[in-house]
Motif scaffolding. Structure first.
Motif, mmCIF file in Angstrom:
data_model
loop_
_atom_site.group_PDB
_atom_site.id
_atom_site.type_symbol
_atom_site.label_atom_id
_atom_site.label_comp_id
_atom_site.label_asym_id
_atom_site.label_seq_id
_atom_site.Cartn_x
_atom_site.Cartn_y
_atom_site.Cartn_z
ATOM 1 N N THR A 219 0.824 -1.211 0.000
ATOM 2 C CA THR A 219 0.000 0.000 0.000
ATOM 3 C C THR A 219 0.854 1.255 0.000
ATOM 4 O O THR A 219 0.606 2.204 -0.756
ATOM 5 C CB THR A 219 -0.931 0.011 1.228
ATOM 6 O OG1 THR A 219 -1.810 -1.120 1.168
ATOM 7 C CG2 THR A 219 -1.768 1.284 1.267
ATOM 8 N N LEU A 220 1.888 1.281 0.842
ATOM 9 C CA LEU A 220 2.733 2.466 0.956
ATOM 10 C C LEU A 220 3.501 2.755 -0.333
ATOM 11 O O LEU A 220 3.670 3.928 -0.718
ATOM 12 C CB LEU A 220 3.708 2.299 2.122
ATOM 13 C CG LEU A 220 3.096 2.462 3.512
ATOM 14 C CD1 LEU A 220 4.052 1.960 4.588
ATOM 15 C CD2 LEU A 220 2.737 3.924 3.774
ATOM 16 N N LYS A 221 3.974 1.743 -1.005
ATOM 17 C CA LYS A 221 4.701 1.960 -2.252
ATOM 18 C C LYS A 221 3.778 2.506 -3.330
ATOM 19 O O LYS A 221 4.178 3.328 -4.167
ATOM 20 C CB LYS A 221 5.375 0.662 -2.686
ATOM 21 C CG LYS A 221 6.554 0.297 -1.782
ATOM 22 C CD LYS A 221 7.187 -1.022 -2.143
ATOM 23 C CE LYS A 221 8.338 -1.343 -1.179
ATOM 24 N NZ LYS A 221 8.952 -2.661 -1.467
ATOM 25 N N MET A 222 2.521 2.064 -3.314
ATOM 26 C CA MET A 222 1.542 2.626 -4.238
ATOM 27 C C MET A 222 1.274 4.094 -3.902
ATOM 28 O O MET A 222 1.215 4.954 -4.788
ATOM 29 C CB MET A 222 0.252 1.808 -4.168
ATOM 30 C CG MET A 222 -0.876 2.309 -5.055
ATOM 31 S SD MET A 222 -1.923 3.528 -4.239
ATOM 32 C CE MET A 222 -2.688 2.517 -2.967
ATOM 33 N N LEU A 223 1.149 4.389 -2.591
ATOM 34 C CA LEU A 223 0.937 5.773 -2.170
ATOM 35 C C LEU A 223 2.121 6.654 -2.543
ATOM 36 O O LEU A 223 1.956 7.811 -2.937
ATOM 37 C CB LEU A 223 0.706 5.835 -0.658
ATOM 38 C CG LEU A 223 -0.581 5.215 -0.121
ATOM 39 C CD1 LEU A 223 -0.619 5.335 1.402
ATOM 40 C CD2 LEU A 223 -1.817 5.872 -0.726
ATOM 41 N N GLN A 224 3.316 6.121 -2.400
ATOM 42 C CA GLN A 224 4.512 6.889 -2.730
ATOM 43 C C GLN A 224 4.540 7.245 -4.210
ATOM 44 O O GLN A 224 4.892 8.374 -4.580
ATOM 45 C CB GLN A 224 5.766 6.101 -2.352
ATOM 46 C CG GLN A 224 7.045 6.924 -2.391
ATOM 47 C CD GLN A 224 8.226 6.130 -1.871
ATOM 48 O OE1 GLN A 224 8.511 5.035 -2.369
ATOM 49 N NE2 GLN A 224 8.926 6.661 -0.882
ATOM 50 N N ARG A 225 4.160 6.298 -5.068
ATOM 51 C CA ARG A 225 4.112 6.585 -6.509
ATOM 52 C C ARG A 225 3.092 7.683 -6.800
ATOM 53 O O ARG A 225 3.351 8.600 -7.581
ATOM 54 C CB ARG A 225 3.779 5.321 -7.285
ATOM 55 C CG ARG A 225 4.909 4.300 -7.327
ATOM 56 C CD ARG A 225 4.647 3.223 -8.357
ATOM 57 N NE ARG A 225 3.468 2.440 -8.024
ATOM 58 C CZ ARG A 225 3.482 1.338 -7.295
ATOM 59 N NH1 ARG A 225 4.628 0.884 -6.800
ATOM 60 N NH2 ARG A 225 2.368 0.670 -7.054
ATOM 61 N N ARG A 226 1.920 7.583 -6.154
ATOM 62 C CA ARG A 226 0.889 8.603 -6.366
ATOM 63 C C ARG A 226 1.336 9.968 -5.858
ATOM 64 O O ARG A 226 1.089 10.997 -6.495
ATOM 65 C CB ARG A 226 -0.409 8.172 -5.673
ATOM 66 C CG ARG A 226 -1.138 7.034 -6.357
ATOM 67 C CD ARG A 226 -2.356 6.610 -5.538
ATOM 68 N NE ARG A 226 -3.233 7.751 -5.243
ATOM 69 C CZ ARG A 226 -4.226 7.694 -4.362
ATOM 70 N NH1 ARG A 226 -4.450 6.570 -3.681
ATOM 71 N NH2 ARG A 226 -4.983 8.756 -4.147
ATOM 72 N N ALA A 227 2.000 9.988 -4.696
ATOM 73 C CA ALA A 227 2.463 11.246 -4.123
ATOM 74 C C ALA A 227 3.510 11.892 -5.020
ATOM 75 O O ALA A 227 3.478 13.113 -5.259
ATOM 76 C CB ALA A 227 3.028 11.009 -2.725
ATOM 77 N N ASN A 228 4.439 11.104 -5.538
ATOM 78 C CA ASN A 228 5.480 11.651 -6.418
ATOM 79 C C ASN A 228 4.883 12.189 -7.709
ATOM 80 O O ASN A 228 5.328 13.213 -8.234
ATOM 81 C CB ASN A 228 6.532 10.583 -6.703
ATOM 82 C CG ASN A 228 7.384 10.254 -5.494
ATOM 83 O OD1 ASN A 228 7.456 11.044 -4.550
ATOM 84 N ND2 ASN A 228 8.024 9.102 -5.498
ATOM 85 N N THR A 229 3.873 11.485 -8.225
ATOM 86 C CA THR A 229 3.194 11.967 -9.429
ATOM 87 C C THR A 229 2.500 13.295 -9.159
ATOM 88 O O THR A 229 2.557 14.227 -9.981
ATOM 89 C CB THR A 229 2.161 10.929 -9.909
ATOM 90 O OG1 THR A 229 2.839 9.714 -10.252
ATOM 91 C CG2 THR A 229 1.406 11.441 -11.133
ATOM 92 N N ALA A 230 1.853 13.404 -8.002
ATOM 93 C CA ALA A 230 1.172 14.649 -7.642
ATOM 94 C C ALA A 230 2.165 15.794 -7.495
ATOM 95 O O ALA A 230 1.898 16.923 -7.929
ATOM 96 C CB ALA A 230 0.393 14.455 -6.343
#
Length: 283
Positions: A219-230
């Motif tokens: 879950t956290l790695k998915m969140l990290q990808r989304r955060a970096n994209t944002a």
């Protein structure tokens, strides 16, 4: 005694979850934790790890009696389901049976050894499974192809591991909600990205259920990808806005656009999605 009885329960729970052909490859225990090596074709999934823990918890909650008796070695050779390592055992040999008297467990007609933990063992054990308290698998890795090593804790340590896992789960849930709300502030977006990085390190290194660790890390790695994209989108928008302001202030005469200052030093005019020709172009 606590870890030894827990090891027997873990061995039985693995067979219940992975199948009766599951073989123990070795084990080691000390007052802090236990280690168990098991032959597997593939790494255990988070669902399998949780199922193993649940099976052990059920046996602990039922507070089953632990029976121990020395019997003739010959009586153990034809018992279906009886677990023994590839070792030389003394004669007579000690049999440890959970929840079923040894005589009944060794009766081939009863098939009892297929339904509970029955092993040849010379170690010390608890008298009842309830004294184990709890068991949590806190680590799992592949030693070699076909062999998985599990690390587990019991009793109060297991309870502390569960509580820590629940606490980190709440933090991951809060981070998910923060990301879903979005942010127009680059500073806040960077702060969230750092918080996610901190959570990844905490989850990766904490003593907590392994099945939960793997789920939270995914879950956290998915969140990290989304955060970096944002963050990239925010920075590109900021750079594009500043570039437009620059063009409006210098609408006449020659102009060279090179690097546009933004909150991130890595963002340049070329990264900001500018019209072709504006990056190092003269107009």
């Amino acid at each position: 005694m606590e870890k030894h009885t827990a090891t027997h329960l873990l061995n039985w729970a693995l067979r219940q979850t992975l199948g009766p052909g599951t073989k123990q490859q070795g084990s080691h225990l000390n007052p802090e934790r236990l280690r168990f090596d098991v032959a597997t074709q593939t790494p255990l999934t988070p669902e399998q790890l949780q199922a193993v823990e649940n099976t052990v918890q059920e046996a602990v909650g039922q507070d089953k009696a632990v029976y121990m008796e020395e019997v003739a070695l010959a009586l153990t050779t034809q018992v279906p389901g009886l677990c023994s390592l590839d070792e030389v055992y003394p004669d007579p040999v000690r049999v440890v049976s959970v929840g079923v008297p040894v005589a009944h467990a060794l009766d081939p007609a009863s098939q009892a050894a297929l339904q509970t933990s029955v092993e040849l063992c010379c170690g010390t054990h608890l008298l009842r499974t309830g004294a184990v308290g709890d068991l949590v698998i806190i680590g799992e890795r592949q030693l070699s192809k076909g062999t998985t090593r599990l690390l587990a804790v019991t009793g109060e340590q297991a309870q502390q591991a569960r509580e820590l896992g629940q606490s980190l789960t709440r933090e991951v849930k809060a981070a998910t909600e923060r990301l879903s709300q979005g942010s127009r502030d680059g500073v806040e977006a960077h702060r969230l990205s750092k918080d996610i990085g901190r959570l990844i390190e905490a989850v990766d290194t904490s003593v907590m259920p392994q099945w939960q660790r793997r789920e939270l890390l995914a879950t956290l790695k998915m969140l990290q990808r989304r955060a970096n994209t944002a963050i990239r989108k925010l920075e590109m928008g900021q750079a594009a806005k500043k570039t437009q302001e620059l063009l409006e202030r210098h609408s006449k005469g020659p102009l060279i656009v090179d690097t546009v200052s933004a909150e991130s030093l890595s963002v340049s005019a070329a990264q900001a999605g500018l019209p072709q020709g504006l990056g190092r172009a003269q107009s």
